[in-house]
Design an enzyme around this catalytic site. Structure first.
Site, PDB file in Angstrom:
ATOM      1  N   SER A  65       0.842  -1.188   0.000  1.00  0.00           N
ATOM      2  CA  SER A  65       0.000   0.000   0.000  1.00  0.00           C
ATOM      3  C   SER A  65       0.883   1.246   0.000  1.00  0.00           C
ATOM      4  O   SER A  65       1.660   1.456  -0.933  1.00  0.00           O
ATOM      5  CB  SER A  65      -0.959  -0.042   1.190  1.00  0.00           C
ATOM      6  OG  SER A  65      -1.964   0.930   1.064  1.00  0.00           O
ATOM      7  N   ASP A  77     -11.445 -18.506 -16.275  1.00  0.00           N
ATOM      8  CA  ASP A  77     -10.166 -19.221 -16.316  1.00  0.00           C
ATOM      9  C   ASP A  77     -10.362 -20.717 -16.532  1.00  0.00           C
ATOM     10  O   ASP A  77      -9.419 -21.507 -16.373  1.00  0.00           O
ATOM     11  CB  ASP A  77      -9.366 -18.978 -15.032  1.00  0.00           C
ATOM     12  CG  ASP A  77     -10.087 -19.472 -13.784  1.00  0.00           C
ATOM     13  OD1 ASP A  77     -11.228 -19.964 -13.901  1.00  0.00           O
ATOM     14  OD2 ASP A  77      -9.501 -19.371 -12.689  1.00  0.00           O
ATOM     15  N   ASP A 117     -16.625 -16.258 -12.739  1.00  0.00           N
ATOM     16  CA  ASP A 117     -15.739 -17.222 -12.096  1.00  0.00           C
ATOM     17  C   ASP A 117     -15.117 -18.179 -13.114  1.00  0.00           C
ATOM     18  O   ASP A 117     -13.960 -18.581 -12.981  1.00  0.00           O
ATOM     19  CB  ASP A 117     -16.532 -18.003 -11.045  1.00  0.00           C
ATOM     20  CG  ASP A 117     -15.679 -18.956 -10.238  1.00  0.00           C
ATOM     21  OD1 ASP A 117     -14.456 -18.956 -10.417  1.00  0.00           O
ATOM     22  OD2 ASP A 117     -16.246 -19.693  -9.417  1.00  0.00           O
ATOM     23  N   ASP A 147      -8.687  -5.834  -5.179  1.00  0.00           N
ATOM     24  CA  ASP A 147      -8.267  -4.781  -4.260  1.00  0.00           C
ATOM     25  C   ASP A 147      -9.326  -3.687  -4.242  1.00  0.00           C
ATOM     26  O   ASP A 147      -9.585  -3.036  -5.247  1.00  0.00           O
ATOM     27  CB  ASP A 147      -6.914  -4.210  -4.698  1.00  0.00           C
ATOM     28  CG  ASP A 147      -6.272  -3.349  -3.637  1.00  0.00           C
ATOM     29  OD1 ASP A 147      -6.987  -2.581  -2.959  1.00  0.00           O
ATOM     30  OD2 ASP A 147      -5.038  -3.434  -3.475  1.00  0.00           O
ATOM     31  N   HIS A 173      -7.162  -5.913  -0.688  1.00  0.00           N
ATOM     32  CA  HIS A 173      -6.019  -5.024  -0.493  1.00  0.00           C
ATOM     33  C   HIS A 173      -5.003  -5.648   0.460  1.00  0.00           C
ATOM     34  O   HIS A 173      -5.342  -6.042   1.578  1.00  0.00           O
ATOM     35  CB  HIS A 173      -6.496  -3.682   0.061  1.00  0.00           C
ATOM     36  CG  HIS A 173      -5.417  -2.654   0.159  1.00  0.00           C
ATOM     37  ND1 HIS A 173      -4.674  -2.260  -0.922  1.00  0.00           N
ATOM     38  CD2 HIS A 173      -4.951  -1.956   1.221  1.00  0.00           C
ATOM     39  CE1 HIS A 173      -3.796  -1.344  -0.548  1.00  0.00           C
ATOM     40  NE2 HIS A 173      -3.938  -1.148   0.758  1.00  0.00           N
ATOM     41  N   ASP A 216     -14.043 -21.952  -9.384  1.00  0.00           N
ATOM     42  CA  ASP A 216     -13.311 -22.212  -8.150  1.00  0.00           C
ATOM     43  C   ASP A 216     -13.457 -21.101  -7.119  1.00  0.00           C
ATOM     44  O   ASP A 216     -12.732 -21.057  -6.127  1.00  0.00           O
ATOM     45  CB  ASP A 216     -11.828 -22.410  -8.467  1.00  0.00           C
ATOM     46  CG  ASP A 216     -11.224 -21.238  -9.248  1.00  0.00           C
ATOM     47  OD1 ASP A 216     -11.958 -20.291  -9.575  1.00  0.00           O
ATOM     48  OD2 ASP A 216     -10.013 -21.290  -9.536  1.00  0.00           O
TER      49      ASP A 216
END
Length: 538
Positions: free
Chosen positions: A202, A272, A269, A425, A464, A276
């Site tokens: 950060s 890819d 989801d 994030d 984050h 999962d």
């Protein structure tokens, strides 16, 4: 309030006149060096005001609570010498402390400097203690400013920005901490650190990038995660959800926001190849929030119906800040991230909903940009928001933007820069890190050339700084030291991740621009069931 560590010896104070360059004895260090205030050269442009050295026995390090964080207790920390150096820049009225913790035995020959969070420039003890447990001499600086959410230092009595303290916070004090730490280490152990590393997330990530950009010879390796680069843009941009709710006169509950996030994760989801609980490619997620209009969600025992206004708020937040004529200013909150983190709200005395912004961007805009600490950022319009966005960049980019893509000096010094950044994030969109990486590629000859010294790993589903705690884990520092010291560039980063539905899985994080793809067979919790394939660079 503050819990102090037990001291074995009384701290020692030295006058600034002792801090002139001098020869160090060229002898091997004793097994357990005495804990005494060392003499060393002050960084250029500074004067040393004070030095103390306090020995601490092996045991638990008690870190005091510093709002908004609770106290922490780090067990099994080896005995160390805590050297605190106070610096000032003559005529500027600042007083910045550098702390250096020196293991009294089994030092591994390395320095690890740790960065800060939010508006705290450094660490209060937890990361220092962890570094000492790892055998490192550890360092941090407070830059002469205050704690995580306290920006009262930002304005002087006449209402103008304290440029000296802002420069300290932005980059100057971090460099001076490196100089001080190396001098203290050399004096204490009678030999220099063999390797020097910087670690942070950060604000700490931004500090690491600032080191690479401005002080390329300070560190051999920099681990800078979820870096707050492009500070002057994203700090304003993260107020956008407040602008949207204000203009739409609609304040969805956290529960309703979570329903939109869950729906987006379900829809995207499988990009890819595997369902999962992780969205590996949020930039390719085309879920339309209007699909939830008319559906009901249960929130605190109540059945709430998603409205068109709710969906429009979410659409604009995901889309990101734009000007009144539709020009994009910055990235929005990524699909899969927690929307209520930046779209917080409460009710006033009459029960009317009012915004409750995340304090870090709120303080940046009110104190540093508008120079009106009492400014109510929850009532900003798109027009006023755009003005503040542009003012932030124009006034502060050269000071704290941390977006200079010319890393040639860092590359030529042999430095290595490694970053991971969560795709979910909620505070610092990974888009900014990817944008910076692309800028470096254009500046320095392309992806392959940049890969020689700078690599970015995107973390599916991570929030984050999400690999620094309950959200998962990866040992980025081990990968960085292997790269620096053995020349082993990381192709992947082995990690444990927590999925959206709460399961723990193993993944090999892919170096950008590669992305994870399911092989079509094997356990979805096993990293071996996935491989890295070329991703979308647009």
């Amino acid at each position: 309030m503050k819990r102090t560590l037990t001291a074995l010896s009384v701290g020692m104070s030295l006058a600034a006149v002792l801090y002139a360059p001098g020869a160090l004895a060229d002898t091997a260090p004793p097994t357990a060096p005495s804990c005494a205030a060392p003499a060393f050269a002050a960084p250029d442009g500074t004067r040393v005001e004070d030095v103390t050295a306090v020995a601490h026995p092996a045991g638990t390090v008690d870190v005091p609570p510093v709002f908004p964080l609770d106290a922490a207790h780090i067990p099994d920390v080896p005995a160390f010498c805590d050297v605190t150096v106070t610096l000032t820049h003559p005529g500027q009225g600042d007083h910045a402390k550098v702390r250096v913790w020196l293991p009294q035995q089994n030092w591994n020959g390395r320095l690890q400097t740790v960065g800060g969070q939010a508006y705290a420039a450094g660490d209060y003890g937890a990361d220092l203690a962890a570094a000492v447990k790892g055998g490192y001499a550890a360092a941090t600086t407070d830059a002469g400013v205050s704690s995580y959410l306290d920006t009262r230092w930002g304005l002087k009595g006449d209402g103008t920005v304290d440029q000296a303290l802002l420069e300290n916070f932005a980059s100057r004090s971090e460099h001076e901490a490196a100089v001080v730490a190396k001098g203290v280490i050399a004096a204490h152990y009678q030999r220099a650190a063999a390797y020097s590393y910087f670690t942070g997330c950060s604000t700490g990530g931004r500090q690491g990038y600032a080191e690479a950009q401005k002080y390329p010879e300070d560190y051999n390796g920099i681990l800078a995660n979820a870096p707050a680069v492009h500070w002057t843009e994203f700090e304003v941009a993260t107020l956008w959800p407040q602008v949207v709710m204000n203009e739409e006169h609609t304040y969805p509950t956290a529960c309703e926001f979570d329903a939109f996030t869950a729906a987006a994760v379900r829809a995207c989801d499988g990009l890819d190849g595997a369902r999962d609980g992780l969205v590996s490619r949020p930039d390719e997620c085309g879920f339309n929030p209007r699909r939830l209009i008319g559906t009901t969600v249960e929130c605190d025992g109540q059945q709430l119906t998603i409205s068109a206004a709710d969906a429009e708020v979410v659409r604009r937040i995901w889309d990101g800040p734009r000007t009144t004529d539709g020009r994009r200013l910055w990235a929005g909150v990524p699909k899969g991230a927690k929307l209520s983190a930046l779209a917080g709200h409460t009710t006033d005395a009459s029960g009317k909903p009012v915004g409750a912004p995340f304090p870090v961007p709120a303080e940046w805009v009110s104190t540093f940009v508008a120079k009106q600490p009492s400014l109510d950022v929850t009532t900003l319009t798109t027009e006023r928001f755009t003005e503040l966005f542009r003012q932030s960049v124009a006034e502060y980019d050269k000071v704290i933007g941390t977006d200079d893509p010319d890393l040639s000096a860092f590359r030529d010094a042999g430095g290595k820069l490694l970053s991971w950044h969560g795709s979910a994030d909620e505070f610092i969109p990974a888009d900014g890190t990817v944008r910076y990486r692309k800028q470096v590629e254009r500046q320095l000859g392309g992806a392959e050339e940049v890969d020689d010294f700078y690599r970015v790993f995107l973390v599916p589903g991570a929030a984050h700084c999400g690999l620094n705690g309950a959200g998962g884990h990866t040992d980025g520092l081990a990968a960085l030291t292997a790269w620096v010291e053995q020349g082993e560039a990381p192709q992947t980063l082995p990690a444990t991740l927590n999925t959206f539905d709460g399961r723990t899985v193993r993944r090999d994080l892919c170096a950008y621009p590669l992305v994870s793809q399911y092989t079509g067979h094997g356990d979805l919790a096993d990293a071996a069931s996935f491989r890295c394939v070329p991703g979308n660079r647009h």
